[in-house]
Design an enzyme around this catalytic site. Structure first.
Site: not given
Length: 697
Positions: A175, A177, A204, A207-208, A236-237, A288, A425, A452
């Protein structure tokens, strides 16, 4: 004759004192380091528990967002911000690069990179230099890049197969991010992608963080230059509904005010074409999230992956939801899906043949929730009968396709045997070493590399060395919270871990200061969670306190905190940071809220319970607002504000009268112009920590 040496008593005593001092120092050092490590671990535990609870809430809202996308967004054909078909022809896959050039002009005042396709390594270097200097790539080049990326991704299989050679290693990154500094540091330490330096990025990307756009542009550029040497897995993002909640949508609209909507809709399509997994030398599986007891790689390799545009939208065709809705909700539109009944039936048979009870119960729960939302939407006046129409079922994935993909993108490993729903989750599952062993035996695998999960050291090895978690975003929760790492896989498939940590300010702090910064940030997030559940916690405390003393034992206090907040944390360890204790060792439970308040004085005008509701569901309200704010001005009229609340209350089952909503709106409309700055509205409901504020003053 012999000689004899003697040591003076004073020297002996001095050496004994030195030895004792050394032992004391060593003991103090060990105790201090143990305490620091304990604080660091529980801080990471707090961050992770809150993150997973947030993701669980997101998945639980999946039926609500399906309802919004299928019905509310249809009320105005021009406002379908989240649906690709509503965008202009710029997102058309048949559009050529030259046509994009004609439609979008690049002004002479633009001094950033000017891309020409096909791209070269020089173009990638120009992009890296520009982003280091915080420059933006012009929207025309972004759209051209996405257009070409989609074309390349469409030619790729669902599961990519790679082979190593003795001349090169494969680098696997986890990730990112939106943390551009981490990607740049990886390239600095490990070299740029090339034919001799292949990479796998394991999802991923967005995001964030603040630079998701730049990361995507860099990765897509290298993908176009080296399509056989840079490989991307979906995370998943990489999901347009997730992006609304976790910041990427907002970032794109902020950086590209004119063409932001078009870019987002094209990205939705690009994300749906990302491969699902990578296999190295037929022995190492890279994906992932993880696996489940029903994971079928052969099946995953054959699905139409682009139908899975968002895993936040479970397939409704599986349980014949469309028929159930038709029975309960009148519609003036003809049922054009009757010709597809056999296809739906066939899909149901396929999915049920390999589904476990946990899958089917989830599907029916989603179906019932979806029905309730449509029914309540009509009864509340938000939907008319003519607006209730079915989505295009021909593009819907089957239940099995959706569940299999959800499992590989959302699951996590655990040390216990078996496969159970991932309650942390809210999606995917927890899989044990026996599940890993069965999959390895079936497909003759040796190792599973997944991402993840944030890990303190950037990686973690589990299941007897068979499962590796790699996480490449350092300082994920807070500066100093964790290292990043990547893996070097040699031809023998032996993993080598390279750790790093981007440090700007933390390099000037000692270990104690860095851990204190991380701990303060974690406790702040936890206190905000506590305040948002103040009413429920107070009620639970009072029920436990049968004598009305205002005190509880430590065990009772911890039990209430865990049951109400649903966070598995070391509450006894955290107690000194969260509540006061009396001389008899009991907890004065109301002190949990003493140093917390809302940032702006809205509590005096609005019911406290409503204030807590807003605090708890700030992110959900923000997502609903993004559906309603058609021009994305950031301003919401009082009518739109009422509409937001009505939609929210329909979904949450909250009973709030119009007068209460009016008071809430008027308390936030500071200049009394009839409009509310929605960002300011959300900011008004931030929890302020009084002690921290006093310290700042």
């Amino acid at each position: 004759m012999g000689c004899k040496t003697s040591v003076p008593d004073s020297a002996v005593k001095k050496s004994e004192r030195v030895l004792k001092a050394a032992v004391l120092i060593q003991r103090w050092y060990r105790v201090t380091m143990a305490r620091i490590e304990m604080r660091r671990r529980y801080s990471l535990n707090i961050f992770q528990s809150i993150e997973y609870a947030d993701e669980q809430a997101q998945l639980q809202l999946s039926s609500f967002f399906a309802f919004m996308l299928d019905h509310f967004s249809r009320l105005d054909a021009d406002s379908r911000f989240f649906e690709s078909p509503s965008v202009s022809q710029v997102t058309d896959s048949s559009l050529s690069l030259t046509e994009l050039e004609k439609r979008i002009e690049v002004p002479d005042s633009y001094y950033g990179p000017r891309l020409k396709f096909p791209l070269t390594p020089a173009d990638a270097s120009a992009l890296l230099d520009a982003f280091k200097n915080e420059e933006l790539l012009h929207a025309r080049y972004v759209l051209q890049l996405l257009h070409e990326t989609r074309r390349v991704l469409k030619e790729m299989p669902n599961i990519t197969h790679l082979s190593t050679s003795y001349s090169k290693e494969i680098t696997v990154c986890g990730d990112l991010h939106g943390k551009l500094d981490d990607l740049l540091l990886i390239f600095y330490k490990n070299g740029l992608p090339s034919e001799k330096n292949p990479y796998v990025f394991n999802g991923d990307f967005v995001d964030r963080g603040d630079n998701s756009v730049e990361i995507l542009i860099i990765l897509f550029a290298f993908l176009l230059i080296y399509p056989n040497d840079l490989h991307l897995n979906r995370g998943n993002h990489e999901d347009y509904v997730m992006n609304v909640r976790y910041g990427f949508t907002r970032e794109v609209l902020r950086k590209y005010k004119v063409h932001g909507k078009i870019i987002l809709c094209l990205l939705e399509d690009v994300f749906s074409w990302l491969p699902l997994a990578t296999v190295v030398d037929s022995k190492v599986l890279i994906l992932h999230g993880g696996i489940s007891d029903t994971t079928d790689l052969d099946f995953l390799n054959l699905i139409e992956r682009n139908k899975l545009r968002s895993l936040m939208r479970p397939p409704k065709s599986v349980t014949d939801i469309k028929d159930q809705i038709k029975e309960k909700v009148p519609s003036t539109t003809p049922n054009k899906y009757s010709a597809h009944q056999n296809i739906s039936g066939k899909r149901r048979d396929i999915s049920s043949s390999r589904s476990s009870p946990r899958r089917e119960s989830t599907s029916y729960a989603i179906a019932e929730e979806y029905q309730r939302l449509v029914k309540d939407g009509m009864s509340s006046g938000l939907l008319s009968a003519t607006s209730v129409s079915d989505p295009d079922w021909s593009t819907e994935p089957t239940q099995k396709e959706w569940q299999q993909t959800l499992d590989i993108l959302w699951s996590d490993p655990r040390s216990q045997r078996g496969c159970v729903p991932n309650k942390g989750r809210g999606g995917g599952c927890y899989f044990g070493p026996d599940i890993t062993a069965k999959l390895f035996e079936r497909y003759n695998l040796k190792m599973l590399i997944r991402s993840h999960e944030c890990k303190q050291d950037g990686y973690e090895v589990g299941h007897g060395g068979k499962v590796i978690t790699i996480f490449s975003a350092s300082n994920y929760y807070e500066a100093g919270s964790n290292r990043g790492a990547y893996i070097k896989l040699n031809p023998d498939l032996s993993p080598r871990f390279i750790q790093y940590q981007v440090s700007k300010n933390t390099c000037r702090q000692n270990l104690q200061e860095r851990v204190s910064t991380v701990e303060w940030s974690a406790l702040k997030a936890l206190r905000e969670k506590i305040y948002a559940h103040k009413t429920e916690l107070t009620e639970a405390f009072i029920n436990k306190d049968r004598t009305g003393t205002g005190k509880l034992s430590v065990s009772d206090w911890a039990e209430v905190m865990e049951s109400v907040l649903c966070l598995e944390l070391p509450w006894r360890t955290l107690r000194p940071q969260l509540a006061w204790s009396s001389p008899d060792g009991c907890i004065e439970y109301m002190t949990c809220f003493h140093n917390l308040k809302i940032g702006k004085p809205v509590e005096e005008q609005v019911q406290p319970a409503l204030v807590e509701t807003v605090c708890r569901f700030r992110k959900d309200l923000e997502m609903i607002f993004n559906f309603i704010d058609k021009d994305h001005s950031g301003l919401i009229s009082l009518d739109e504000f009422h509409q937001t609340w009505r939609l929210f209350c329909v979904h949450m089952g909250i009973q709030i009268d119009n007068e209460t909503i009016d008071k809430l709106a008027n308390s936030i409309d500071y200049n009394k112009d009839g409009n509310i700055d929605f960002n300011e509205f959300l900011e008004a409901f931030h929890v302020v920590h009084r002690l921290d504020k006093k310290a700042d003053e």
